[in-house]
Design a protein around this motif. Structure first.
Motif, mmCIF file in Angstrom:
data_model
loop_
_atom_site.group_PDB
_atom_site.id
_atom_site.type_symbol
_atom_site.label_atom_id
_atom_site.label_comp_id
_atom_site.label_asym_id
_atom_site.label_seq_id
_atom_site.Cartn_x
_atom_site.Cartn_y
_atom_site.Cartn_z
ATOM 1 N N SER A 92 48.507 23.865 58.494
ATOM 2 C CA SER A 92 49.041 25.045 57.813
ATOM 3 C C SER A 92 49.105 24.825 56.307
ATOM 4 O O SER A 92 49.022 23.696 55.814
ATOM 5 C CB SER A 92 50.444 25.386 58.341
ATOM 6 N N LYS A 93 49.298 25.925 55.601
ATOM 7 C CA LYS A 93 49.566 25.886 54.166
ATOM 8 C C LYS A 93 50.358 27.129 53.781
ATOM 9 O O LYS A 93 50.328 28.145 54.493
ATOM 10 C CB LYS A 93 48.275 25.801 53.358
ATOM 11 N N VAL A 94 51.068 27.030 52.685
ATOM 12 C CA VAL A 94 51.842 28.163 52.175
ATOM 13 C C VAL A 94 51.186 28.640 50.878
ATOM 14 O O VAL A 94 51.118 27.885 49.898
ATOM 15 C CB VAL A 94 53.311 27.785 51.939
ATOM 16 N N VAL A 95 50.706 29.856 50.899
ATOM 17 C CA VAL A 95 50.066 30.452 49.723
ATOM 18 C C VAL A 95 51.123 31.225 48.942
ATOM 19 O O VAL A 95 51.840 32.055 49.518
ATOM 20 C CB VAL A 95 48.909 31.400 50.130
ATOM 21 N N LYS A 96 51.219 30.943 47.651
ATOM 22 C CA LYS A 96 52.218 31.597 46.804
ATOM 23 C C LYS A 96 51.554 32.688 45.959
ATOM 24 O O LYS A 96 50.581 32.426 45.261
ATOM 25 C CB LYS A 96 52.913 30.582 45.901
ATOM 26 N N ILE A 97 52.120 33.886 46.026
ATOM 27 C CA ILE A 97 51.640 35.028 45.244
ATOM 28 C C ILE A 97 52.691 35.360 44.185
ATOM 29 O O ILE A 97 53.872 35.556 44.512
ATOM 30 C CB ILE A 97 51.385 36.259 46.143
ATOM 31 N N ASN A 98 52.271 35.430 42.933
ATOM 32 C CA ASN A 98 53.184 35.752 41.836
ATOM 33 C C ASN A 98 53.515 37.245 41.858
ATOM 34 O O ASN A 98 52.629 38.092 41.766
ATOM 35 C CB ASN A 98 52.547 35.369 40.504
ATOM 36 N N ALA A 99 54.817 37.563 41.980
ATOM 37 C CA ALA A 99 55.251 38.962 41.985
ATOM 38 C C ALA A 99 55.943 39.346 40.687
ATOM 39 O O ALA A 99 56.486 40.454 40.568
ATOM 40 C CB ALA A 99 56.195 39.219 43.160
ATOM 41 N N ARG A 100 55.914 38.472 39.689
ATOM 42 C CA ARG A 100 56.493 38.805 38.379
ATOM 43 C C ARG A 100 55.524 39.688 37.591
ATOM 44 O O ARG A 100 54.335 39.742 37.876
ATOM 45 C CB ARG A 100 56.780 37.541 37.580
ATOM 46 N N THR A 101 56.061 40.336 36.559
ATOM 47 C CA THR A 101 55.209 41.114 35.659
ATOM 48 C C THR A 101 54.371 40.163 34.819
ATOM 49 O O THR A 101 54.900 39.236 34.206
ATOM 50 C CB THR A 101 56.047 42.013 34.749
ATOM 51 N N VAL A 102 53.080 40.376 34.817
ATOM 52 C CA VAL A 102 52.169 39.538 34.040
ATOM 53 C C VAL A 102 51.420 40.417 33.041
ATOM 54 O O VAL A 102 51.262 41.625 33.236
ATOM 55 C CB VAL A 102 51.165 38.795 34.951
ATOM 56 N N GLU A 103 50.967 39.789 31.967
ATOM 57 C CA GLU A 103 50.189 40.507 30.943
ATOM 58 C C GLU A 103 48.748 40.035 30.995
ATOM 59 O O GLU A 103 48.464 38.843 30.934
ATOM 60 C CB GLU A 103 50.751 40.265 29.547
ATOM 61 N N SER A 104 47.853 41.010 31.097
ATOM 62 C CA SER A 104 46.422 40.714 31.039
ATOM 63 C C SER A 104 45.882 41.273 29.727
ATOM 64 O O SER A 104 45.842 42.491 29.525
ATOM 65 C CB SER A 104 45.697 41.350 32.234
ATOM 66 N N PHE A 105 45.497 40.372 28.824
ATOM 67 C CA PHE A 105 45.021 40.766 27.494
ATOM 68 C C PHE A 105 43.501 40.920 27.544
ATOM 69 O O PHE A 105 42.786 40.055 28.044
ATOM 70 C CB PHE A 105 45.412 39.717 26.465
ATOM 71 N N ASN A 106 43.002 42.050 27.013
ATOM 72 C CA ASN A 106 41.575 42.342 27.073
ATOM 73 C C ASN A 106 41.078 42.834 25.723
ATOM 74 O O ASN A 106 41.784 43.553 25.007
ATOM 75 C CB ASN A 106 41.287 43.435 28.121
ATOM 76 N N THR A 107 39.866 42.450 25.387
ATOM 77 C CA THR A 107 39.155 43.010 24.235
ATOM 78 C C THR A 107 38.007 43.854 24.781
ATOM 79 O O THR A 107 37.071 43.323 25.383
ATOM 80 C CB THR A 107 38.615 41.904 23.316
ATOM 81 N N PHE A 109 42.179 40.883 49.244
ATOM 82 C CA PHE A 109 41.487 40.506 48.006
ATOM 83 C C PHE A 109 41.515 39.006 47.708
ATOM 84 O O PHE A 109 40.819 38.559 46.794
ATOM 85 C CB PHE A 109 42.094 41.256 46.808
ATOM 86 N N GLY A 110 42.312 38.240 48.437
ATOM 87 C CA GLY A 110 42.387 36.815 48.184
ATOM 88 C C GLY A 110 43.190 36.488 46.932
ATOM 89 O O GLY A 110 43.898 37.329 46.376
ATOM 90 N N ARG A 111 43.063 35.249 46.453
ATOM 91 C CA ARG A 111 43.810 34.821 45.276
ATOM 92 C C ARG A 111 43.241 35.412 43.990
ATOM 93 O O ARG A 111 43.927 35.452 42.964
ATOM 94 C CB ARG A 111 43.796 33.282 45.181
ATOM 95 N N ASN A 112 42.032 35.865 44.008
ATOM 96 C CA ASN A 112 41.379 36.410 42.809
ATOM 97 C C ASN A 112 41.540 37.930 42.735
ATOM 98 O O ASN A 112 40.652 38.645 42.269
ATOM 99 C CB ASN A 112 39.891 36.038 42.807
ATOM 100 N N TYR A 113 42.691 38.422 43.192
ATOM 101 C CA TYR A 113 42.903 39.865 43.259
ATOM 102 C C TYR A 113 42.906 40.511 41.883
ATOM 103 O O TYR A 113 42.518 41.677 41.738
ATOM 104 C CB TYR A 113 44.212 40.173 43.984
ATOM 105 N N GLU A 114 43.347 39.795 40.834
ATOM 106 C CA GLU A 114 43.421 40.406 39.503
ATOM 107 C C GLU A 114 42.053 40.865 39.023
ATOM 108 O O GLU A 114 41.878 42.003 38.565
ATOM 109 C CB GLU A 114 44.034 39.434 38.504
ATOM 110 N N GLU A 115 41.060 39.999 39.139
ATOM 111 C CA GLU A 115 39.723 40.353 38.681
ATOM 112 C C GLU A 115 39.052 41.325 39.635
ATOM 113 O O GLU A 115 38.354 42.254 39.212
ATOM 114 C CB GLU A 115 38.873 39.081 38.543
ATOM 115 N N VAL A 116 39.275 41.137 40.941
ATOM 116 C CA VAL A 116 38.569 41.944 41.944
ATOM 117 C C VAL A 116 38.982 43.400 41.902
ATOM 118 O O VAL A 116 38.131 44.299 41.917
ATOM 119 C CB VAL A 116 38.800 41.356 43.351
ATOM 120 N N ILE A 117 40.276 43.669 41.824
ATOM 121 C CA ILE A 117 40.744 45.049 41.947
ATOM 122 C C ILE A 117 41.444 45.579 40.710
ATOM 123 O O ILE A 117 41.238 46.719 40.304
ATOM 124 C CB ILE A 117 41.672 45.190 43.182
ATOM 125 N N VAL A 118 42.280 44.728 40.046
ATOM 126 C CA VAL A 118 43.104 45.228 38.947
ATOM 127 C C VAL A 118 42.284 45.429 37.686
ATOM 128 O O VAL A 118 42.209 46.540 37.133
ATOM 129 C CB VAL A 118 44.290 44.284 38.677
#
Length: 265
Positions: free
Chosen positions: A56-71, A104-113
């Motif tokens: 087994s393993k425990v996967v941790k998902i960050n539920a805090r507000t995060v900032e994604s900076f983009n140009t 979406f897996g761990r790469n959900y930010e790039e995949v969907i957001v």
């Protein structure tokens, strides 16, 4: 001695092994237990969880507000492309963390957001002129991007907190043209203010003149011949009583006098 060292080493290994069997989920995180490739049980909001590290393993998902900076290069209504620095503030809905990881897996930010964020920002910016992005409509654009992005990704378990247009890099000629136009508009507003001020001053002078005229009319209506004679007599009496005044009668009327105010006798 060797036995003591062996016992210490064994205890250390046992402790290390126990530590690998415990996962700590901190506040603002959501833990998901995955056993043999299958997600099992409810999500862990915070605290510790024991598990078998071999299966087994425990996967941790960050539920805090995060900032994604983009140009991003954003298109405008007149067909230009302006470089912008734009930030997205969002967080994962803790109740949807398991679904987000499963889909979406761990790469959900790039995949969907971020993919939806870039597309939405370009679509919204194309409705506005460059000068509106630069000056007048920035807040409206930020709100529109946030609302439309939320409508796209909220169904997947994401919450959009804010969209911030931090900087807009316009071509030099366009930026100068916008600045000149803004300065011209400010000059027009200043001139309108001056004209309005002059109008108010003219109105004030008219009102003041009308007040003076009315006051004079009232005074003129109250000045009768007898009142004038009475005031003249009172003035002459005060002059006669003065020790340094000589009075010469030149006629029968009180007003026909010559007054010498020379103090020398």
């Amino acid at each position: 001695m060797k036995n003591v060292n062996f016992l210490k080493a064994s205890a250390f290994i046992a402790l290390a092994f126990l530590m690998t069997q415990c996962a700590i989920v901190r506040p603002g995180e959501v833990g998901i237990v995955q056993r043999m490739g299958v997600i099992r049980g409810a999500s862990i909001t915070q605290g510790s969880r024991w598990f078998n590290p071999f299966t087994s393993k425990v996967v941790k998902i960050n539920a805090r507000t995060v900032e994604s900076f983009n140009t991003l290069p954003l298109p405008t209504k007149e067909g230009l492309s302006v470089n912008t620095e734009i930030s997205l503030l969002y967080h994962v809905n803790p109740e949807s963390a398991k679904a987000v990881y499963t889909r979406f897996g761990r790469n959900y930010e790039e995949v969907i957001v971020l993919s939806n964020f870039r597309a939405t920002a370009r679509e919204v910016s194309s409705r506005y002129f460059a000068k509106e992005l630069y000056a007048t409509e920035r807040t409206k654009i930020e709100k529109a991007v946030a609302e439309e992005l939320s409508s796209h990704i909220a169904q997947y378990g994401f919450v959009v907190d804010a969209v911030l247009l931090k900087d807009i890099d316009l071509p030099a000629q366009l930026a100068q043209a916008i600045e000149n136009k803004v300065n011209a508009e400010q000059a027009v507003l200043q001139m309108e203010f001056v004209v309005e001020k002059q109008k108010k001053e003219a109105e004030r002078l008219v009102i003041e003149a009308e007040g003076i005229k009315k006051a004079q009319d009232i005074i003129n209506q109250s000045l009768t011949e007898k009142l004038l004679q009475y005031n003249n007599i009172q003035m002459l009496k005060s002059l006669v009583n003065s020790p340094n005044t000589k009075v010469i009668v030149t006629g029968s009327q009180p007003s026909q006098l010559m007054v010498n105010t020379d103090k020398n006798p």
